[in-house]
Enzyme design. Structure first.
Site: not given
Length: 274
Positions: A97, A237
């Site tokens: 995602d 990240s």
């Protein structure tokens, strides 16, 4: 929506001289290790309720679990049916995602993101088994704190090489990329995969500020499309995927959206090409 207060703080850190002095300390890996240790301890449970509310997370989509610490909540596992993986062999899937940006890799094996120029050889630092990817495609999947932080392999194949590279831990927000080539400065781990359908590809997990730990399960052997590859602990990240020239045709709109400074939301297992 990203917090305006956080953006203001990041602008101070990355665009002022006093801020950059503080930044040297904040991007050091030892500080992320301290923060990570705290997120692994029981007392960190006090942050779970507020985090879920602020991020708007629907826990009904995730496997039931009693979280012993904040990181257990952050790396919660989604119900498999909520992320169906496209199994058509000619479709490249999203590994996670994220918010996706797409770039063409030049004939000199370099590409530019937010005024920072990257060379593939620097990103993969010493890989002996990766092609140079000149003329290929670079896909950047940016995960924010409210995203699902487990990720998977994008195709069936065999791992040819796996390497972890230590470095600093800048934020992966666009504001940082305006000043630093964060993907070659940050701690990261890359996997060179001889894939079944898309040639020899690279999948790179990039750590970010307050993320000193990238947890990957497999470092050799065969893998399958959509198989869980690993997870990031607390924070934002990025995953970077490099593809060789002529291995895939992606929608031109994806590149146009990136040129306009916008990202395309994608889900784990979603097909990226028509």
């Amino acid at each position: 929506m990203e917090d305006k207060k956080e953006t203001k703080i990041l602008r101070f850190l990355y665009h002022t001289v006093p801020g950059r002095m503080v930044l040297k300390l904040l991007t050091a890996p030892f500080l992320s290790k301290i923060a990570g240790a705290y997120m692994d301890c029981r007392i960190s449970k006090i942050h779970i309720k507020g985090f879920i509310k602020k991020a708007g997370i629907d826990l009904s989509e995730y496997e039931p679990q009693e979280y012993k610490n904040f990181n257990e909540c952050f790396t919660r596992k989604i119900i498999k049916e909520k992320r169906p993986v496209c199994q058509q062999p000619d479709k490249l899937i999203a590994p996670c995602d994220a918010r996706l940006s797409a770039y063409h890799i030049g004939e000199d094996s370099s590409f530019e993101i937010k005024r920072s120029r990257y060379r593939v050889s620097d990103l993969l630092q010493g890989s002996k088994k990766a092609p140079d990817y000149q003329g290929g495609v670079c896909l950047v999947f940016r995960l924010c704190v409210d995203n699902y932080h487990r990720y998977g392999f994008v195709d069936d194949g065999e791992i040819l090489e796996n390497r972890a590279i230590s470095g600093r831990l800048h934020t992966v927000r666009p504001i940082a990329m305006e000043r630093y080539p964060v993907f070659v400065q940050n701690s990261r781990e890359y996997t060179i995969l001889d894939s079944k359908n898309f040639g020899r590809m690279a999948q790179i997990e990039v750590g970010a500020m307050m993320i000193g730990k990238i947890v990957n399960y497999k470092h050799s052997g065969t893998v399958t499309r959509g198989e869980e590859k690993g997870m990031f602990l607390y924070g934002g990240s990025t995953i970077v995927v490099l593809l060789e020239k002529d291995q895939i045709t992606l929608p031109q709109q994806l590149f146009e959206t990136t040129k306009q400074g916008r990202e395309t939301p994608v889900k784990y297992g979603q097909a990226l090409n028509p």
